[in-house]
Design an enzyme around this catalytic site. Structure first.
Site, PDB file in Angstrom:
ATOM      1  N   TYR A 142       0.825  -1.209   0.000  1.00  0.00           N
ATOM      2  CA  TYR A 142       0.000   0.000   0.000  1.00  0.00           C
ATOM      3  C   TYR A 142       0.859   1.259   0.000  1.00  0.00           C
ATOM      4  O   TYR A 142       0.416   2.319  -0.432  1.00  0.00           O
ATOM      5  CB  TYR A 142      -0.894   0.041   1.242  1.00  0.00           C
ATOM      6  CG  TYR A 142      -2.202  -0.692   1.100  1.00  0.00           C
ATOM      7  CD1 TYR A 142      -2.240  -2.039   0.788  1.00  0.00           C
ATOM      8  CD2 TYR A 142      -3.409  -0.024   1.307  1.00  0.00           C
ATOM      9  CE1 TYR A 142      -3.440  -2.712   0.681  1.00  0.00           C
ATOM     10  CE2 TYR A 142      -4.612  -0.688   1.202  1.00  0.00           C
ATOM     11  CZ  TYR A 142      -4.626  -2.024   0.888  1.00  0.00           C
ATOM     12  OH  TYR A 142      -5.818  -2.680   0.778  1.00  0.00           O
ATOM     13  N   LYS A 191       3.117 -15.376   2.681  1.00  0.00           N
ATOM     14  CA  LYS A 191       3.315 -16.133   1.441  1.00  0.00           C
ATOM     15  C   LYS A 191       4.811 -16.401   1.339  1.00  0.00           C
ATOM     16  O   LYS A 191       5.485 -16.032   0.369  1.00  0.00           O
ATOM     17  CB  LYS A 191       2.774 -15.320   0.250  1.00  0.00           C
ATOM     18  CG  LYS A 191       2.726 -16.075  -1.059  1.00  0.00           C
ATOM     19  CD  LYS A 191       1.673 -17.175  -1.117  1.00  0.00           C
ATOM     20  CE  LYS A 191       1.789 -17.956  -2.410  1.00  0.00           C
ATOM     21  NZ  LYS A 191       0.942 -19.177  -2.432  1.00  0.00           N
ATOM     22  N   ASP A 223      -2.982 -18.427   0.815  1.00  0.00           N
ATOM     23  CA  ASP A 223      -3.983 -19.135  -0.010  1.00  0.00           C
ATOM     24  C   ASP A 223      -4.696 -20.202   0.822  1.00  0.00           C
ATOM     25  O   ASP A 223      -5.919 -20.351   0.780  1.00  0.00           O
ATOM     26  CB  ASP A 223      -3.343 -19.732  -1.282  1.00  0.00           C
ATOM     27  CG  ASP A 223      -2.046 -20.485  -1.023  1.00  0.00           C
ATOM     28  OD1 ASP A 223      -1.531 -20.434   0.112  1.00  0.00           O
ATOM     29  OD2 ASP A 223      -1.549 -21.142  -1.960  1.00  0.00           O
ATOM     30  N   ASP A 247      -6.285  -6.918   4.345  1.00  0.00           N
ATOM     31  CA  ASP A 247      -7.417  -6.291   3.665  1.00  0.00           C
ATOM     32  C   ASP A 247      -8.336  -7.368   3.104  1.00  0.00           C
ATOM     33  O   ASP A 247      -9.557  -7.346   3.304  1.00  0.00           O
ATOM     34  CB  ASP A 247      -6.888  -5.399   2.528  1.00  0.00           C
ATOM     35  CG  ASP A 247      -8.010  -4.771   1.721  1.00  0.00           C
ATOM     36  OD1 ASP A 247      -8.960  -4.263   2.340  1.00  0.00           O
ATOM     37  OD2 ASP A 247      -7.942  -4.801   0.482  1.00  0.00           O
ATOM     38  N   ASP A 251     -12.158  -9.023   4.804  1.00  0.00           N
ATOM     39  CA  ASP A 251     -13.453  -9.026   4.108  1.00  0.00           C
ATOM     40  C   ASP A 251     -14.047 -10.428   4.115  1.00  0.00           C
ATOM     41  O   ASP A 251     -15.247 -10.611   4.321  1.00  0.00           O
ATOM     42  CB  ASP A 251     -13.298  -8.559   2.649  1.00  0.00           C
ATOM     43  CG  ASP A 251     -13.571  -7.065   2.488  1.00  0.00           C
ATOM     44  OD1 ASP A 251     -13.384  -6.329   3.479  1.00  0.00           O
ATOM     45  OD2 ASP A 251     -13.963  -6.644   1.386  1.00  0.00           O
TER      46      ASP A 251
HETATM   47  C1  IPM Z   1     -10.334  -1.227   4.028  1.00  0.00           C
HETATM   48  C2  IPM Z   1     -10.575  -0.686   2.643  1.00  0.00           C
HETATM   49  C3  IPM Z   1      -9.423   0.240   2.279  1.00  0.00           C
HETATM   50  C4  IPM Z   1      -8.163  -0.582   2.297  1.00  0.00           C
HETATM   51  C5  IPM Z   1      -9.592   0.963   0.929  1.00  0.00           C
HETATM   52  C6  IPM Z   1     -10.895   1.698   0.849  1.00  0.00           C
HETATM   53  C7  IPM Z   1      -8.435   1.874   0.657  1.00  0.00           C
HETATM   54  O1  IPM Z   1     -10.740  -1.713   1.731  1.00  0.00           O
HETATM   55  O2  IPM Z   1     -10.248  -0.423   4.972  1.00  0.00           O
HETATM   56  O3  IPM Z   1     -10.248  -2.434   4.159  1.00  0.00           O
HETATM   57  O4  IPM Z   1      -7.840  -1.257   1.321  1.00  0.00           O
HETATM   58  O5  IPM Z   1      -7.471  -0.540   3.311  1.00  0.00           O
HETATM   59 MG    MG Z   2     -10.824  -3.638   2.625  1.00  0.00          MG
END
Ligand code: IPM
Ligand code: MG
Length: 357
Positions: A142, A191, A223, A247, A251
């Protein structure tokens, strides 16, 4: 006690859900005899529209001068076509970096009352799970070198994943300490079979593990971890991983709880001040319709009380109120599923929680 809280409402449903959390904080302050002074600052798309940049200087200054920061969400279709440097998301990375928030705590727990909302089979979720992902937040790909150059096939773009021992150690320590306060179980995800940065990550984590003999430590390739999270999530307690893997996996972890609209997060650094935000995004499709689930932001506010303001029993009180409202069967649209319940609006849900506090 008195605290100054910076509000970054942002875009989409951001303003509605932050307003809900403010109502809950006001109620909590009244009950326990505190005072919160709220100041709003621009961030994301609304900042681009008003002042031409996603993260105005004034916002950074205001956050640095506050005791803590509560964020809604940033981004939306309207700004999707903008170049990388002035996209709303850039503001999020900028504020994390400016406030030195290298730790991102993302709890993903299955609420028993919402078990049927999980997309996983009942035989898997019936074992329950309660995971905390400790995501490194100010390093890795990032923030690494990026750009365009001439490559083998002509012009190419590149991004770089780089981690120093210092960065790995400081996030590793947070993870081991988090594990010590929970079930003393930590899995580091990398990884290392391919990436050099992951090999340094793993080596550094192993050295740290020596300092925490009580913690049951393991490593896993990313993975495999993605697969294990849906196969058997209850094997995990605390997970530590890099910015990008965190990240993606957070999710996935939030989705299997069936209630992404309920998951809070805390971003922390060396200072007491942190930034607290829901895990979900700005949901532009339902913005301004009073349909959003305010719970993730309300629980983020509770995390803020606990981690940045030292108000433990006040945080417990908010979390207990959310549990109580859910146990009583109240749902917003995102978690109503096929239960046949008439969903509450964002403001109705907020009111229910407010009444219990
Ligand atoms: C998160 C989001 C952010 C990230 C984006 C919106 C930049 O996906 O906070 O997980 O990737 O960190
Ligand atoms: Mg995210």
């Amino acid at each position: 006690m008195e605290f100054n809280i910076a509000l970054l409402k942002g875009d989409g449903i951001g303003p509605e859900i932050v307003d809900s959390a403010v109502r809950i904080l006001e109620k909590t302050a009244a009950k326990f005899g505190h005072r919160f002074n709220f100041t709003s600052y621009l961030i994301g798309g609304c900042a681009i529209d008003e002042v031409g940049v996603p993260l105005p200087e004034e916002t950074v200054k205001g956050c640095l001068a506050s005791d803590s920061v509560l964020l809604g969400a940033v981004g939306g279709y309207k700004w999707d076509g903008l170049p990388g440097d002035i996209r709303p998301e850039k503001a999020l990375l900028g504020i994390r970096s400016a406030l030195g928030l290298y730790t991102n705590l993302r709890p993903a727990k299955l609420y028993p009352a919402l078990r049927s909302a999980s997309p996983l089979k009942d035989e898997i979720v019936s074992r329950g799970f309660d995971i905390v992902i400790v995501r490194e937040l100010t390093g890795g790909i990032y923030f690494g070198d990026r750009g365009y150059r001439e490559g083998k096939y002509g012009q190419e773009a590149f991004d770089t994943e780089a981690y120093s021992v210092t960065e790995i150690e400081r996030i590793g320590r947070v993870a081991f300490e988090t594990a010590m306060k929970r079930n003393k179980k930590l899995c580091s995800i990398d990884k290392a079979n391919v990436l050099e940065s992951s090999r340094l990550w793993r080596k550094t984590m192993h050295a740290l593990a020596e300092e925490y003999p009580e913690v049951e430590y393991s490593d896993m390739f990313v993975d495999n971890a993605a697969m294990q999270l849906v196969r058997d999530p209850c094997q995990f307690d605390v997970i530590v991983t890099s910015n990008m893997f965190g990240d993606i996996l957070s999710d996935e972890a939030s989705q299997i709880t069936g209630s992404i609209g309920m998951l809070p997060s805390a971003s922390l650094g060396a200072a007491k001040r942190g930034m607290y935000e829901p895990i979900h995004g700005s949901a532009p499709d339902i913005a301004g319709q009073d349909k959003a689930d305010p719970i993730a932001t309300i629980l983020s506010a509770a995390m803020m009380l606990r981690y940045s303001l030292g108000l433990e029993k006040e945080a417990d009180c908010i979390e207990a109120a959310v549990d109580k409202v859910l146990d009583a069967g109240w749902r917003t649209a995102d978690i109503a599923g096929d239960t046949g319940t008439v969903p509450l609006s964002c403001s109705e849900m907020t009111k229910k929680i407010e009444e219990v506090i």
